[in-house]
Design a protein around this motif. Structure first.
Motif, mmCIF file in Angstrom:
data_model
loop_
_atom_site.group_PDB
_atom_site.id
_atom_site.type_symbol
_atom_site.label_atom_id
_atom_site.label_comp_id
_atom_site.label_asym_id
_atom_site.label_seq_id
_atom_site.Cartn_x
_atom_site.Cartn_y
_atom_site.Cartn_z
ATOM 1 N N ARG A 70 32.965 27.184 91.885
ATOM 2 C CA ARG A 70 32.926 27.494 90.472
ATOM 3 C C ARG A 70 32.470 28.811 90.123
ATOM 4 N NH1 ARG A 70 33.223 22.350 87.441
ATOM 5 N NH2 ARG A 70 32.551 20.856 88.961
ATOM 6 N N LYS A 71 31.231 29.196 90.532
ATOM 7 C CA LYS A 71 30.865 30.452 90.130
ATOM 8 C C LYS A 71 31.255 31.621 90.863
ATOM 9 C CE LYS A 71 27.766 28.371 87.578
ATOM 10 N NZ LYS A 71 27.605 28.364 86.294
ATOM 11 N N ILE A 72 31.917 31.679 91.986
ATOM 12 C CA ILE A 72 32.244 32.879 92.583
ATOM 13 C C ILE A 72 33.805 32.714 92.762
ATOM 14 C CG2 ILE A 72 32.247 34.291 94.777
ATOM 15 C CD1 ILE A 72 29.205 33.093 95.241
ATOM 16 N N ILE A 73 34.391 31.862 93.508
ATOM 17 C CA ILE A 73 35.830 31.792 93.585
ATOM 18 C C ILE A 73 36.659 31.675 92.106
ATOM 19 C CG2 ILE A 73 37.614 30.828 94.799
ATOM 20 C CD1 ILE A 73 35.658 31.264 96.858
ATOM 21 N N ASP A 74 36.053 30.824 91.390
ATOM 22 C CA ASP A 74 36.733 30.836 90.015
ATOM 23 C C ASP A 74 36.582 31.875 89.134
ATOM 24 O OD1 ASP A 74 37.452 28.332 90.912
ATOM 25 O OD2 ASP A 74 36.625 27.174 89.133
ATOM 26 N N ASN A 75 35.449 32.378 89.415
ATOM 27 C CA ASN A 75 35.109 33.490 88.306
ATOM 28 C C ASN A 75 36.033 34.800 88.915
ATOM 29 O OD1 ASN A 75 33.539 32.500 86.584
ATOM 30 N ND2 ASN A 75 31.523 33.488 87.560
ATOM 31 N N PHE A 76 36.083 34.898 90.252
ATOM 32 C CA PHE A 76 36.825 36.035 90.916
ATOM 33 C C PHE A 76 38.297 35.944 90.296
ATOM 34 C CE2 PHE A 76 39.123 37.783 94.615
ATOM 35 C CZ PHE A 76 38.617 38.924 94.304
ATOM 36 N N ALA A 77 38.850 34.824 90.403
ATOM 37 C CA ALA A 77 40.169 34.579 90.127
ATOM 38 C C ALA A 77 40.342 34.405 88.730
ATOM 39 C CB ALA A 77 40.668 33.067 90.463
ATOM 40 N N GLU A 78 39.558 34.320 88.007
ATOM 41 C CA GLU A 78 39.545 34.394 86.290
ATOM 42 C C GLU A 78 39.462 35.912 86.136
ATOM 43 O OE1 GLU A 78 37.152 31.777 84.262
ATOM 44 O OE2 GLU A 78 38.185 29.965 85.011
ATOM 45 N N THR A 79 38.745 36.594 86.487
ATOM 46 C CA THR A 79 38.487 38.201 86.254
ATOM 47 C C THR A 79 39.868 38.849 86.787
ATOM 48 O OG1 THR A 79 36.321 37.968 87.066
ATOM 49 C CG2 THR A 79 37.146 40.114 86.437
ATOM 50 N N ILE A 80 40.372 38.396 87.760
ATOM 51 C CA ILE A 80 41.651 39.182 88.073
ATOM 52 C C ILE A 80 42.701 38.847 87.052
ATOM 53 C CG2 ILE A 80 43.705 39.113 89.694
ATOM 54 C CD1 ILE A 80 41.760 38.791 92.097
ATOM 55 N N GLY A 81 42.850 37.720 86.595
ATOM 56 C CA GLY A 81 43.689 37.080 85.670
ATOM 57 C C GLY A 81 43.512 37.947 84.364
ATOM 58 N N TRP A 82 42.239 37.818 83.895
ATOM 59 C CA TRP A 82 41.906 38.444 82.703
ATOM 60 C C TRP A 82 42.153 39.693 82.506
ATOM 61 C CZ3 TRP A 82 38.402 42.301 81.419
ATOM 62 C CH2 TRP A 82 38.016 42.466 80.257
ATOM 63 N N SER A 83 41.775 40.752 83.889
ATOM 64 C CA SER A 83 41.981 42.052 83.914
ATOM 65 C C SER A 83 43.606 42.272 83.780
ATOM 66 C CB SER A 83 41.456 42.763 84.870
ATOM 67 O OG SER A 83 41.490 42.210 86.333
ATOM 68 N N SER A 84 44.379 41.720 84.518
ATOM 69 C CA SER A 84 45.550 42.102 84.643
ATOM 70 C C SER A 84 46.419 41.635 83.138
ATOM 71 C CB SER A 84 46.620 41.187 85.678
ATOM 72 O OG SER A 84 46.070 39.914 85.765
#
Lengths: 655, 109
Positions: A602-616
């Motif tokens: 939840r905290k690391i993998i999901d956040n990582f993926a969501e940050t990539i999505g958010w920034s692009s």
């Protein structure tokens, strides 16, 4: 000299039987399901005959060597398929096919009328084939394949009556718990795999069992790495042979049909762990620490399971704990270096424990229940079963001159003679288990066969509040049919003679002293005074059982107040199930392990993926501002870009 | 007449075309400006073909006709392109009643 094809036939015959039943008889001829039994019994009988020939050949000529066949070639590593036909294998072959044959005949009576009759025989054939494949395997990978196959058969047969939730759960538990041990075994195999190059330099194949032993002698493996590898192999053995703390699956495995318990969970598959250590004995022996751990685990298992056997009310569970305890003896024996006594005990135990399980099945056939509190007095109705179970029980209790006495006392003698601290501890633990063994098995005999009959399954259902159907008789007090009694009789004969006549202490009836030990190429003996002492404590155990359970009016609740706490603890199996399921699995594995993985996800993998999505997404939003839809604007940008590129080009090229 | 002058002519034509393409709003004018840029390129092509022929690749008369061939191709393709462009302009006019290309910004987000 036996031909290689004949040895393969021992394995292929039951396998063929499985294929024939599964693909032909069950789909097309299920109405004639007797055909399935016929096929199985014929093929296993033939296997048994060939096994005897193989044993004879090994007795005459010593180990028969066959060149292995190439199976897979992976770079420098070659995985072979082959046969080891040494004394150990030839004995195991006879035990496996012999007990299997008896069990198949017995099943004719026990499983009669079961809707899954053909399926039952198909699985039993497959199991027998896998077990044979396991004992003849010359390659670790080959061995592992069959190792898992017997596990699968065990799973399928424990869950044979899969409509019962308890059976389905027990099957799953057995599979998962043994799997934990198998992981260790797999890691050990992978470790060997990584050492391929070192073995190849010496012209050895890292996955051939004989070559592994040779490699250890050459010092290719050693030190801590060797100890860890042996512990990996032992982990596999612990799972299969139900050693503490992985023993919890075996009592639950009693949900399967009784002949299955007799064959798989008493005589053969659970002994596979002991066989595995014996097979790798030259490797295991090279690590002192591993040997000590093995000895202690075995001894702890032996006494731990014996104490739980004291209080069980389910006849099969008494036998299950007894099996765990006896397997503990074998493992402890291997741990103190008593190779011959361990195999000898495996050999004798296979016969008398299979016999005892068949006796339990026979009793169940009459009374409809496995709960000994609802049995009693069956001696009058089934004299043959009573007599045969008595023989098995005496053998298990270690009474002279039955087979159990010899093998058990050889283990004790070896542990006593070892001399080191570990050996002494192991000896006393094993010795303390002797009277307990005698006590619990005679408690079982007395509760089942003596006193007055207490109503069987009908009384049990009445007590449980299940309404009984009028006119339905589930209890029919009579001797079991001869197809059930005959195999028990043959096993009883084996239980009597398999000890004293196979490995006698003096020359007897033309059999040289220590024949079995010489055949296996080891040493074994009993110490007379020690044997007398263990016999005395065994009789003491039986005497206690007589005092508590044979003398009337002491049932139920014969144990006084001081024992009540101990009784409670034992009947809850030391809360091992709760500890392992609730503590280790639920809290530890699901809670801590699963929880931390969940948190990480939840905290690391999901956040990582969501940050990539958010920034692009935001980057895209910024870029989109440039996209005005005005084609001339684009042309302007292209032109400016061309000018910049050209400018840079000229600036760098023409300086 | 030498190569340099021809290239200067080509550059001037190209810049006029580029300016027209970027600055004019009338779609017809933009198309015409595009044609000017094409022809600027054509002039440069022919000039190069005439004056710069690397040795070793020319034919027995000392020529290399690649440039001329390209020019013929470009003229053909440009004719097709202008037909397509005019068709779009007509379609645009029918829908919007204008040929001002700043009005035709349908691809904006």
């Amino acid at each position: 000299m036996i031909q290689e094809a004949a040895v393969w036939a021992i394995f292929l015959l039951p396998l063929g039987s499985f294929v024939a039943i599964a693909l032909v008889i069950r789909p097309f001829l299920n109405r004639f399901s007797g055909l399935a039994a016929l096929t199985t019994i014929t093929t296993i009988g033939a296997s048994f005959a060939l096994s005897l020939v193989a044993l004879g050949s090994v007795i005459d000529n010593g180990e028969v060597l066959f060149a292995p066949h190439e199976w897979l070639s992976l770079g420098a590593l070659q995985i072979n398929l082959g046969i080891i036909l040494d004394p150990l294998t030839s004995i195991m072959l006879v035990v496996v096919t012999g007990v299997s044959l008896m069990v198949q005949v017995y099943s004719l009576g026990y499983m009669r009328g079961d809707p899954g009759f053909a399926r039952y025989y198909a699985l039993m054939s497959l199991f027998t084939a896998s077990m044979i494949g396991l004992v003849i395997a010359s390659n670790v990978v080959q061995l592992y394949v069959f190792w898992e196959l017997v596990g699968v058969c065990s799973y399928l047969l424990i869950g044979f009556w899969f409509t019962r939730p308890a059976a389905a759960a027990a099957a799953k538990k057995a599979f998962v718990v043994t799997r934990i041990g198998d992981l260790g075994f797999l890691i050990a195999i992978l470790y060997l795999f990584f050492n391929t190059a070192a073995f190849a330099e010496n012209g050895l194949n890292a996955l051939e069992i004989a070559d592994i032993s040779a490699g250890v002698q050459l010092g290719l493996l050693g030190g801590t790495a060797l100890t860890l590898m042996v512990m990996g192999i032992f982990a596999g053995a612990m799972g299969k042979s139900a050693q503490f703390p992985l023993h919890i699956w075996l009592p639950d495995a009693m949900e399967g049909p009784t002949p299955v318990s007799s064959l798989i969970h008493a005589a053969t598959m659970v002994a596979a762990g002991v066989f595995l250590i014996a097979r790798f004995f030259p490797v295991v022996e090279a690590s002192v620490h591993a040997m000590q751990i093995i000895a202690l685990v075995g001894a702890i298992t032996a006494i731990f399971a014996a104490t739980m056997g004291l209080v069980m009310n389910d006849i099969k569970r008494v036998l299950a704990y007894s099996t765990i305890s006896q397997l503990g003896y074998m493992v402890a024996a291997l741990g103190v270096g008593a190779y011959v006594p361990a195999i000898f005990h495996l050999f004798t135990h296979a016969f008398f424990k299979a016999l005892l399980f068949m006796g339990a099945g026979s009793v169940n056939h009459a009374s409809g229940t496995f709960d000994m509190r609802y049995m009693g007095g069956l001696r009058k109705y089934m004299p043959w079963t009573y007599m045969l179970v008595l023989i098995g029980s005496l053998s298990l209790a270690g009474i002279f001159p039955l087979s159990g006495f010899w093998s058990k006392d050889e283990i004790l003698a070896h542990a006593w003679g070892g001399g080191s601290t570990v050996d002494t501890v192991v000896f006393w633990l094993l010795f303390a288990a002797v009277p307990m063994t005698a006590f619990y098995i005679f408690r079982m005999v007395f509760m089942t066969f003596h006193g007055e009959f207490r109503g069987g399954v009908e009384a049990e259902e009445q007590d449980a509040g299940i309404p009984s159907h009028q006119g339905e008789h589930k209890v029919h007090l009579a001797e079991s049919p001869w197809v059930m009694v005959l195999p028990m009789g043959l096993l009883a004969v084996a239980s009597v003679v398999a000890g004293g006549l196979v490995n006698p202490v003096v020359d007897i009836l033309g059999i040289p002293a220590h024949w079995f030990a010489d055949f296996l190429g080891g040493k074994s003996d009993i110490i007379l005074s020690l044997a007398g002492l263990s016999l005395a404590v065994a009789v003491l155990g039986i005497g206690t059982a007589v005092f508590l359970f044979l003398v009337p009016n002491l049932l139920p609740g014969p144990l006084g107040a001081p024992f009540r706490l101990a009784h409670h603890l034992l009947s809850r199996k030391y809360y091992m199930d709760e500890l392992l399921e609730g503590g280790v699995t639920r809290r530890g594995f699901y809670g801590v392990g699963g929880g931390s993985l969940d948190w990480m996800d939840r905290k690391i993998i999901d956040n990582f993926a969501e940050t990539i999505g958010w920034s692009s997404m935001n980057f895209g939003r910024v870029v989109a501002l440039l996209q005005t839809g005005q084609a001339q604007g684009y042309v302007l940008i292209v032109t400016l870009g061309a000018i910049v590129i050209g400018g840079v080009f000229f600036a760098f090229m023409w300086t | 007449m030498d190569l340099e002058r021809l290239l200067i002519l080509s550059a001037i034509l190209f810049c006029i075309g580029l300016y027209g393409t970027m600055a004019r709003r009338n779609a017809i004018t933009v198309l015409m400006s595009l044609e000017l840029m094409f022809n600027a390129v054509n002039v440069a092509m022919v000039a190069f073909a005439k004056y710069i022929v690397p040795t070793g690749v020319q034919d027995h008369l000392g020529r290399l006709l690649t440039g001329q061939m390209f020019v013929v191709f470009i003229i053909t393709v440009a004719a097709a392109e202008i037909a397509l462009g005019l068709a779009i302009v007509i379609a645009l006019y029918r829908n919007r009643e204008t040929v001002d290309i700043t009005e035709a910004s349908l691809m904006r987000r």
